[in-house]
Write an enzyme that holds these catalytic residues in place. Structure first.
Site, short mmCIF file in Angstrom:
data_model
loop_
_atom_site.label_atom_id
_atom_site.label_comp_id
_atom_site.label_asym_id
_atom_site.label_seq_id
_atom_site.Cartn_x
_atom_site.Cartn_y
_atom_site.Cartn_z
N ASN A 484 0.82 -1.21 0.00
CA ASN A 484 0.00 0.00 0.00
C ASN A 484 0.85 1.26 0.00
O ASN A 484 0.57 2.23 -0.72
CB ASN A 484 -0.92 0.01 1.22
CG ASN A 484 -2.25 -0.67 0.95
OD1 ASN A 484 -2.68 -0.76 -0.19
ND2 ASN A 484 -2.89 -1.17 1.98
N HIS A 489 -3.19 2.81 -2.31
CA HIS A 489 -4.29 1.99 -1.82
C HIS A 489 -5.10 1.35 -2.96
O HIS A 489 -5.68 0.28 -2.77
CB HIS A 489 -5.22 2.84 -0.94
CG HIS A 489 -4.58 3.23 0.37
ND1 HIS A 489 -4.47 2.35 1.43
CD2 HIS A 489 -3.99 4.38 0.78
CE1 HIS A 489 -3.87 2.96 2.44
NE2 HIS A 489 -3.56 4.19 2.07
N GLU A 519 -6.70 -7.24 5.20
CA GLU A 519 -6.11 -8.22 4.28
C GLU A 519 -6.24 -9.64 4.80
O GLU A 519 -5.52 -10.54 4.34
CB GLU A 519 -4.63 -7.89 4.02
CG GLU A 519 -3.72 -8.01 5.23
CD GLU A 519 -3.64 -6.75 6.07
OE1 GLU A 519 -2.66 -6.58 6.80
OE2 GLU A 519 -4.57 -5.91 5.98
#
Length: 601
Positions: A484, A489, A519
């Site tokens: 990220n 993102h 995640e």
């Protein structure tokens, strides 16, 4: 034959003709055929070491047996032993005899039957992995024998599992009652066994038959209580009968029951197929009649997808849940649409009333203006005309004010109508989104926590009812924060979608994938023990590394760490998740891209 062939071509054709003509594979016959094909005479050459060496270099070595025979020929020639070389050549030629064509049809049928049936220690996932290994590692020449060995491994009873009882093969996809009927009618005499095993085998067989009649057969006869009662009575008689004459009578009764079971199963299958066909016709007819009802069309389409695919409890449960959600969403949407339509109807009625009032006011104004015109025509002096003009001005200003009010009210009504239309569209979008979000994650399409809770309750209850295993896995993408931070993102979201797609593609239809948060993902694996769950997660890791993820024109390998654990009978979701989470943390600490299992406390 043409004399211009190369020696290697002549040698291959000679070997082929030996097999086709079914000639004894001796050096003399080979010599004779070789010169016949080459167009030369046998007297032009003699069996010599040089000739054998040239022949050895041209022998095909495409199988293990041929490689071994050719190697023996080379060793004999290297040692200068022509007699041994001729014998090695004879063995090579003997291996060229026509072999029996493998019975692939019988082997495939046996594989299918063993795949559908249950064997101790062999789950469906383990069978699939063993079959994949055989297909990937076997050459065409050895595939048949390797598959035979795999089939024997599936059907082999593990040590300590008790005496092996053989049952007759049934059809490739028998119904439960047909399979039971085949088992209970196949009690044929066998050869004499040792005295010790004879008694144990008969007792085990009697207990197995009694348990089948008492516990298995009635579970399939809920709609036929008379057959279930008869099976229970037979189970009691089998359990308490030892005399041969009585056992023969019980055998006759079992055969009659098996025949009735077969007939009943055929009738039930015919009824089920008939009902499904009636439902298909009904859905097709409703779909044709109700063309404009999109709400009903959505429900019909869902039912048509259900009846078009093979039925099983999971698909029916999922269809019922989806249909309830669809009905709830449509009822909410319909309620709001009705309210919006009533509001529009009220505004339209007010608009019509306003037009009527304005029309009436306009008519009165015209009448008064006409009257004033007559008074002006009859006036004698200017003072009388002035009074009439003042009245005309008052009436004109009055109708102007009323027209302005009507215009303002009509503009407001139009704005309200537009706002109502926008509200209807917004409500429909919101309801669609809320309905989709009720059980599924918006980004990945996997189940959310609510959907996971529902599916865990369903699968846990099913495993407890059937006495099967259930495994749970918790996985977390490795180095996701770094992904990220470096790529943004949006790329992180795409990575989550990529992982979901790969995992779904390589899971079984009955497996459940849910996004637990961030995640982290949870996988429910029905009918899977800890070892098979571990193998499944490692296989998913391999597949994920094979399919590269593209970000900013760069290939990025995504990996995950996972913890797996079996779910205990009646265990809640949270304790199992806690164990899997601890195991997953250990996998992270051990270097990532690992799978670690955890036992129930």
């Amino acid at each position: 034959m043409s004399a211009q062939r190369s020696p290697s071509e002549v040698a291959r054709e000679t070997l082929r003709q030996l097999a086709l003509r079914r000639m004894t594979p001796t050096p003399d016959n080979y010599h004779k055929l070789y010169h016949e094909i080459a167009g030369t005479h046998a007297d032009d050459a003699t069996t010599s070491e040089g000739f054998l060496r040239k022949l050895s270099l041209r022998l095909p070595r495409d199988t293990t047996e041929r490689q071994k025979a050719a190697r023996e020929l080379d060793q004999a020639l290297g040692a200068g032993k022509l007699k041994m070389a001729e014998e090695a050549l004879e063995r090579y030629l003997a291996g060229l005899k026509a072999t029996e064509v493998p019975a692939w049809n019988d082997l495939i049928a046996s594989l299918l039957r063993s795949w559908e049936s249950r064997q101790q220690g062999w789950t469906t996932a383990r069978k699939r992995e063993s079959l994949d290994r055989v297909l990937a590692a076997s050459e065409p020449a050895t595939l048949y024998s390797r598959l035979q060995g795999l089939l024997r491994g599936w059907n082999q009873v593990p040590l300590g599992a008790g005496p092996a009882l053989e049952f007759p093969d049934t059809a490739s996809d028998p119904s439960p009652s047909e399979g039971i009927a085949a088992v209970i009618t196949s009690t044929k005499p066998t050869a004499a066994l040792p005295a010790g095993r004879d008694r144990d085998l008969i007792e085990n067989l009697r207990q197995l038959l009694s348990s089948t009649l008492r516990n298995v057969v009635p579970s399939f006869l809920g709609a036929h209580p008379e057959l279930a009662d008869e099976a229970q009575q037979l189970a009691d008689d089998v359990a308490h009968t030892l005399e041969t004459a009585q056992l023969e009578q019980i055998g006759a009764r079992i055969r009659r029951l098996a025949h009735r079971l077969e007939m009943t199963t055929a009738d039930d299958a015919e009824i089920r197929d008939g009902l499904l066909q009636l439902l298909r016709l009904l859905l097709r007819n409703i779909d044709d009649l109700v063309l404009d009802d999109t709400w009903l069309a959505g429900q019909i389409e869902m039912l048509r997808e259900l009846v078009a695919s093979p039925l099983n409890p999971r698909s029916i449960d999922d269809a019922e849940r989806r249909l309830k959600e669809l009905i709830y969403k449509q009822s909410q949407l319909k309620h709001n649409l009705v309210e919006a339509q009533n509001h529009l109807r009220t505004m339209l009625a007010g608009f019509v009333n306003q037009l009527a009032c304005f029309s009436e006011s306009t008519s009165i104004y015209h009448d008064r203006i006409g009257h004033c015109a007559q008074r002006i025509a009859q006036a004698k002096d200017i003072s009388a005309i002035g009074q009439v003009l003042d009245e005309v001005m008052r009436e004109t200003l009055s109708i102007q004010d009323e027209a302005q009010r009507s215009r303002d009210e009509l503009i407001a009504s139009r704005q309200q109508a537009r706002a109502a239309e926008e509200q209807i569209a917004r409500l429909q979008d919101e309801l669609d989104e809320v309905s989709r979000m009720m059980r599924h994650d918006q980004l990945t399409g996997a189940l959310n926590r609510r959907g996971l809770d529902e599916m865990f309750e369903t699968e846990s209850a099913r495993a407890q009812r059937r006495g099967t295993t259930l495994a749970l896995a918790l996985l977390d993408i490795d180095n996701f924060k770094k992904l990220n931070d470096v790529h943004g993102h949006n790329v992180g979201d795409e990575a989550l979608v990529h992982l979901t797609h790969v995992v779904r593609q390589h899971l079984r239809p009955q497996d459940v994938l849910a996004r637990y948060g961030g995640e982290e993902f949870v996988i429910l694996l029905p009918e899977t023990d800890k070892a098979d769950a571990y193998n499944t997660l490692t296989r998913l890791q391999r597949e994920l590394t094979r399919e590269f993820f593209m970000a900013d024109s760069q290939k990025i390998v995504i990996t995950f760490s996972a913890g797996v654990t079996p779910v205990g009978s009646g265990e809640a979701l949270q304790p199992a998740l806690s164990r899997a989470d601890k195991a997953m943390y250990q996998a992270k600490q051990a270097g990532r891209n690992r799978v670690i299992g955890a036992e129930p406390g």
